[in-house]
Design an enzyme around this catalytic site. Structure first.
Site, PDB file in Angstrom:
ATOM      1  N   LYS A  22       0.849  -1.208   0.000  1.00 50.38           N
ATOM      2  CA  LYS A  22       0.000   0.000   0.000  1.00 50.38           C
ATOM      3  C   LYS A  22       0.877   1.248   0.000  1.00 50.38           C
ATOM      4  O   LYS A  22       0.673   2.163  -0.798  1.00 50.38           O
ATOM      5  CB  LYS A  22      -0.892   0.018   1.228  1.00 50.38           C
ATOM      6  N   ASN A  23       1.889   1.298   0.889  1.00 55.16           N
ATOM      7  CA  ASN A  23       2.635   2.546   1.063  1.00 55.16           C
ATOM      8  C   ASN A  23       3.623   2.832  -0.056  1.00 55.16           C
ATOM      9  O   ASN A  23       4.163   3.935  -0.122  1.00 55.16           O
ATOM     10  CB  ASN A  23       3.299   2.573   2.436  1.00 55.16           C
ATOM     11  N   ARG A  94      -3.593  10.602   3.673  1.00 57.33           N
ATOM     12  CA  ARG A  94      -2.438  11.482   3.835  1.00 57.33           C
ATOM     13  C   ARG A  94      -1.543  11.439   2.612  1.00 57.33           C
ATOM     14  O   ARG A  94      -0.890  12.417   2.260  1.00 57.33           O
ATOM     15  CB  ARG A  94      -1.654  11.027   5.066  1.00 57.33           C
ATOM     16  N   CYS A 118      -4.933  12.925  12.007  1.00 59.78           N
ATOM     17  CA  CYS A 118      -5.698  11.680  11.923  1.00 59.78           C
ATOM     18  C   CYS A 118      -5.582  10.972  13.266  1.00 59.78           C
ATOM     19  O   CYS A 118      -5.131  11.528  14.244  1.00 59.78           O
ATOM     20  CB  CYS A 118      -5.176  10.819  10.790  1.00 59.78           C
ATOM     21  N   ARG A 123      -0.365  15.350  12.141  1.00 61.03           N
ATOM     22  CA  ARG A 123       0.496  14.819  11.073  1.00 61.03           C
ATOM     23  C   ARG A 123       1.110  16.016  10.339  1.00 61.03           C
ATOM     24  O   ARG A 123       0.682  16.384   9.281  1.00 61.03           O
ATOM     25  CB  ARG A 123      -0.309  13.934  10.127  1.00 61.03           C
ATOM     26  N   PRO A 124       2.106  16.680  10.942  1.00 59.91           N
ATOM     27  CA  PRO A 124       2.660  17.883  10.314  1.00 59.91           C
ATOM     28  C   PRO A 124       3.332  17.576   8.974  1.00 59.91           C
ATOM     29  O   PRO A 124       3.701  16.419   8.716  1.00 59.91           O
ATOM     30  CB  PRO A 124       3.694  18.361  11.327  1.00 59.91           C
ATOM     31  N   ILE A 125       3.475  18.587   8.140  1.00 58.99           N
ATOM     32  CA  ILE A 125       4.223  18.427   6.879  1.00 58.99           C
ATOM     33  C   ILE A 125       5.318  19.486   6.775  1.00 58.99           C
ATOM     34  O   ILE A 125       5.758  19.842   5.684  1.00 58.99           O
ATOM     35  CB  ILE A 125       3.282  18.517   5.636  1.00 58.99           C
ATOM     36  N   ASP A 126       5.777  19.965   7.954  1.00 54.90           N
ATOM     37  CA  ASP A 126       6.797  21.021   7.941  1.00 54.90           C
ATOM     38  C   ASP A 126       8.068  20.611   7.203  1.00 54.90           C
ATOM     39  O   ASP A 126       8.690  21.418   6.498  1.00 54.90           O
ATOM     40  CB  ASP A 126       7.136  21.457   9.379  1.00 54.90           C
ATOM     41  N   GLN A 127       8.456  19.344   7.311  1.00 58.21           N
ATOM     42  CA  GLN A 127       9.679  18.894   6.625  1.00 58.21           C
ATOM     43  C   GLN A 127       9.481  18.827   5.114  1.00 58.21           C
ATOM     44  O   GLN A 127      10.399  19.097   4.340  1.00 58.21           O
ATOM     45  CB  GLN A 127      10.118  17.517   7.166  1.00 58.21           C
ATOM     46  N   ASP A 306       3.708   0.415  12.248  1.00 59.01           N
ATOM     47  CA  ASP A 306       2.458  -0.112  11.684  1.00 59.01           C
ATOM     48  C   ASP A 306       2.139  -1.516  12.203  1.00 59.01           C
ATOM     49  O   ASP A 306       1.045  -2.011  11.972  1.00 59.01           O
ATOM     50  CB  ASP A 306       2.528  -0.128  10.163  1.00 59.01           C
ATOM     51  N   ARG A 398      -9.230   0.368   3.703  1.00 65.08           N
ATOM     52  CA  ARG A 398      -8.344   1.368   3.088  1.00 65.08           C
ATOM     53  C   ARG A 398      -7.015   0.737   2.709  1.00 65.08           C
ATOM     54  O   ARG A 398      -6.379   1.139   1.755  1.00 65.08           O
ATOM     55  CB  ARG A 398      -8.064   2.504   4.082  1.00 65.08           C
TER      56      ARG A 398
HETATM   57  C1  EPZ Z   1       4.181   6.815   6.447  1.00 68.67           C
HETATM   58  O1  EPZ Z   1       3.432   7.868   7.003  1.00 68.67           O
HETATM   59  C2  EPZ Z   1       3.203   5.664   6.291  1.00 68.67           C
HETATM   60  N1  EPZ Z   1       2.129   6.075   5.398  1.00 68.67           N
HETATM   61  C3  EPZ Z   1       2.625   5.273   7.648  1.00 68.67           C
HETATM   62  O2  EPZ Z   1       1.770   4.151   7.449  1.00 68.67           O
HETATM   63  C4  EPZ Z   1       3.771   4.870   8.567  1.00 68.67           C
HETATM   64  O3  EPZ Z   1       3.254   4.566   9.833  1.00 68.67           O
HETATM   65  C5  EPZ Z   1       4.773   6.035   8.665  1.00 68.67           C
HETATM   66  O4  EPZ Z   1       5.224   6.398   7.342  1.00 68.67           O
HETATM   67  C6  EPZ Z   1       5.988   5.666   9.495  1.00 68.67           C
HETATM   68  O5  EPZ Z   1       6.615   4.558   8.927  1.00 68.67           O
HETATM   69  C7  EPZ Z   1       2.366   6.074   4.062  1.00 68.67           C
HETATM   70  O6  EPZ Z   1       3.447   5.744   3.609  1.00 68.67           O
HETATM   71  C8  EPZ Z   1       1.214   6.497   3.186  1.00 68.67           C
HETATM   72  P1  EPZ Z   1       6.337   9.990   8.647  1.00 68.67           P
HETATM   73  P2  EPZ Z   1       4.071   9.368   7.059  1.00 68.67           P
HETATM   74  O7  EPZ Z   1       6.385  11.254   7.874  1.00 68.67           O
HETATM   75  O8  EPZ Z   1       4.938   9.579   5.882  1.00 68.67           O
HETATM   76  C9  EPZ Z   1       6.723  13.335  11.981  1.00 68.67           C
HETATM   77  C10 EPZ Z   1      -0.243   2.954   7.549  1.00 68.67           C
HETATM   78  O9  EPZ Z   1      -0.966   2.501   8.446  1.00 68.67           O
HETATM   79  N2  EPZ Z   1       6.770  14.324  10.881  1.00 68.67           N
HETATM   80  O10 EPZ Z   1       7.429   8.989   8.460  1.00 68.67           O
HETATM   81  O11 EPZ Z   1       2.970  10.318   7.311  1.00 68.67           O
HETATM   82  C11 EPZ Z   1       5.372  12.661  12.096  1.00 68.67           C
HETATM   83  O12 EPZ Z   1       4.493  13.457  12.861  1.00 68.67           O
HETATM   84  C12 EPZ Z   1       0.366   4.333   7.695  1.00 68.67           C
HETATM   85  O13 EPZ Z   1       0.044   2.352   6.475  1.00 68.67           O
HETATM   86  C13 EPZ Z   1       7.057  15.657  11.182  1.00 68.67           C
HETATM   87  O14 EPZ Z   1       7.236  16.024  12.335  1.00 68.67           O
HETATM   88  O15 EPZ Z   1       4.955   9.254   8.376  1.00 68.67           O
HETATM   89  C14 EPZ Z   1       5.711  11.363  12.789  1.00 68.67           C
HETATM   90  O16 EPZ Z   1       5.778  11.565  14.188  1.00 68.67           O
HETATM   91  C15 EPZ Z   1       0.063   4.944   9.046  1.00 68.67           C
HETATM   92  N3  EPZ Z   1       7.099  16.562  10.158  1.00 68.67           N
HETATM   93  C16 EPZ Z   1       7.113  11.039  12.246  1.00 68.67           C
HETATM   94  O17 EPZ Z   1       7.612  12.259  11.680  1.00 68.67           O
HETATM   95  C17 EPZ Z   1       6.901  16.190   8.841  1.00 68.67           C
HETATM   96  O18 EPZ Z   1       6.976  17.063   7.944  1.00 68.67           O
HETATM   97  C18 EPZ Z   1       7.119   9.967  11.154  1.00 68.67           C
HETATM   98  O19 EPZ Z   1       6.151  10.341  10.188  1.00 68.67           O
HETATM   99  C19 EPZ Z   1       6.628  14.837   8.565  1.00 68.67           C
HETATM  100  C20 EPZ Z   1       6.573  13.914   9.605  1.00 68.67           C
END
Ligand code: EPZ
Length: 429
Positions: A22-23, A94, A118, A123-127, A306, A398
């Site tokens: 999926k991811n 997302r 969610c 779920r920030p996107i600052d990075q 996950d 989903r």
């Molecule tokens: C991906 O989410 C996966 N989703 C998630 O799977 C998975 O749990 C996660 O990576 C961690 O492995 C998809 O790939 C679609 P992150 P993502 O950015 O990219 C923080 C599932 O059930 N962060 O790696 O959203 C964030 O808050 C889903 O399949 C920032 O602070 O996760 C978190 O604490 C759930 N700023 C950490 O980083 C940012 O700009 C990791 O999040 C981005 C993230």
């Protein structure tokens, strides 16, 4: 809304093939519009998140043709430069934020509603936005919509403050057509990130180092028709392995990549399960005296967040104390209250859940809060005494392709309940 009714004390036995990841799929579909020429993608899982993304692509004028159950032909050559993406569709997942990077790479312009928070907390996107700005894009947020504009994207050196799958992928997409070299440091090393990089390279991009701490992208202008097969879903594989282990059954998983499952397999072995792997299969056999273990989630190759909920359900069976620490998301313990309603002995201490295992769960009506918690509650229902009724099951569809179909092939009985009318799963499909 339908519920799932799960009779307890069931045992998984048999063999099953794992679906496409999926991811990886939810990143590769938005990435496909960077090119323009046709792309052919195989092993796409039939899940609701993929259907939502295909609807979004078609709303932008992308031509999608099905070439078989899990194969697509995507032609974005005539897509519109400016499309208003409906918040209704975007907020469903997302991964829609990946359209920021791919539209920026294709047109130098993107207007994408910011993904909401969610069940896992903010779920920030600052990075993501930090990376786009470093590449020379103007970044604005107006009425919840992220507006990105760049006359020309130029390669840059970007250090991620947080190891983020989404930010790593999104910046990689935008950098694919930026002038010159982009170096992203402190990146996510998940296999899905590597799969997206391989797909970009198949289209003619130049991405090196995916799967390591540093990714280098040399921007290109020309892309070519490409075909790509999505990797197997390691989280679905881990879910099914832990389900079989929890029921004390036996499962042979086919079409998997065992090296993507090292952390969950190591934990299953520590608990006492007998695991055998070949090049593309993993087999688990039940064990008598299950041992309690500690689990700490970390970015890949650590234990995946996950599979945190699945590990917790499994550890309710292990007599003794197990500590599960969630290090990736702020609040990913919504399943704990539901498991406690089923009689689980779990105490929360900050970001750790202390599980006192050994006592059987009891069936109860429970609510699914997110995709992976949903799968965990299905497994809890399988091992409980009595019947469990799950509501909110749309979350499960989903991200798991035909989960009930797979479980029924493994000897499991699950009912769909709608207004108190029950249908055995196999009667329904
Ligand atoms: C991906 O989410 C996966 N989703 C998630 O799977 C998975 O749990 C996660 O990576 C961690 O492995 C998809 O790939 C679609 P992150 P993502 O950015 O990219 C923080 C599932 O059930 N962060 O790696 O959203 C964030 O808050 C889903 O399949 C920032 O602070 O996760 C978190 O604490 C759930 N700023 C950490 O980083 C940012 O700009 C990791 O999040 C981005 C993230």
């Amino acid at each position: 809304m339908e519920n799932l009714v799960i009779p307890g004390n069931q045992v998984i036995k048999g063999k099953i093939e794992v679906s496409g990841a999926k991811n990886a799929a939810v990143a590769i579909l938005p990435a496909s519009i960077i090119a323009g020429p046709k792309v052919y993608i195989d092993n796409i899982p039939e899940i609701d998140d993929v259907s939502t993304l295909l609807n979004i692509l078609e709303s932008m004028g992308v031509d999608i043709r099905r070439r078989g159950r899990n194969s697509l032909e995507i032609d974005s050559s005539k897509m519109r430069e400016k499309s208003t993406l409906s918040y209704g569709m975007i907020k469903k997942l997302r991964a829609s934020s990946y359209f920021m990077g791919s539209l920026l790479a294709r047109f130098g312009y993107a207007e994408v509603p910011a993904p909401g928070g969610c069940e896992l907390g903010p779920r920030p996107i600052d990075q993501h936005l930090k990376g786009f700005a470093a590449l020379g894009a103007d970044v604005n947020m107006e009425n919840g919509i992220v507006k990105l504009k760049a006359k020309k994207l130029k390669g840059a050196k970007i250090y991620l403050d947080v190891v983020s799958v989404g930010a790593t992928v999104n910046i990689m997409l935008a950098a694919a057509t930026a002038e010159g070299r982009t170096v992203i440091e402190n990146v996510a090393k998940e296999p899905e990130v590597v799969d997206v990089a391989n797909f970009l390279n198949a289209m003619g991009a130049s991405v090196r180092g995916a799967g390591t701490d540093i990714i280098r992208i040399d921007g290109v202008k020309d892309f070519y028709p490409a075909s790509h097969t999505i990797i197997p879903d390691r989280i679905e594989a881990g879910t099914l392995l832990m389900a079989a282990a929890a029921t004390g059954g036996e499962l042979l998983l086919q079409e998997v990549i065992p090296t993507h499952l090292e952390a969950p397999i190591a934990k299953l072995k520590e608990m006492g399960f007998d695991i055998t792997t070949t090049l593309d299969t993993v087999e688990v056999k039940g064990c008598q005296d299950l041992q309690p273990v500690d689990i700490k989630t970390f970015p890949y190759p650590g234990y995946p967040t996950d599979l945190q909920a699945l590990g917790m359900v499994l550890l309710t069976r292990a007599p003794g104390t197990s500590v599960i620490t969630e290090n990736v998301f702020e609040s990913r313990f919504k399943h704990v209250d539901e498991l406690k309603r089923m009689g689980a002995n779990i105490k929360m201490e900050g970001k750790a859940a202390i599980v006192e295992g050994g006592k059987p769960l009891n069936g109860a009506p429970v609510r699914v809060a997110d995709l992976r918690a949903g799968a965990a509650l299905v497994v809890a229902g399988l091992i409980a005494n009595g019947e469990t009724v799950l509501s909110g099951i749309e979350h499960i569809y989903r991200g798991y392709e035909k989960l009930e179909n797979k479980l029924s092939k493994l000897g499991i009985v699950i009912y769909h309940e709608n207004k108190n009318k029950r249908k055995n799963f196999s009667q329904k499909y």
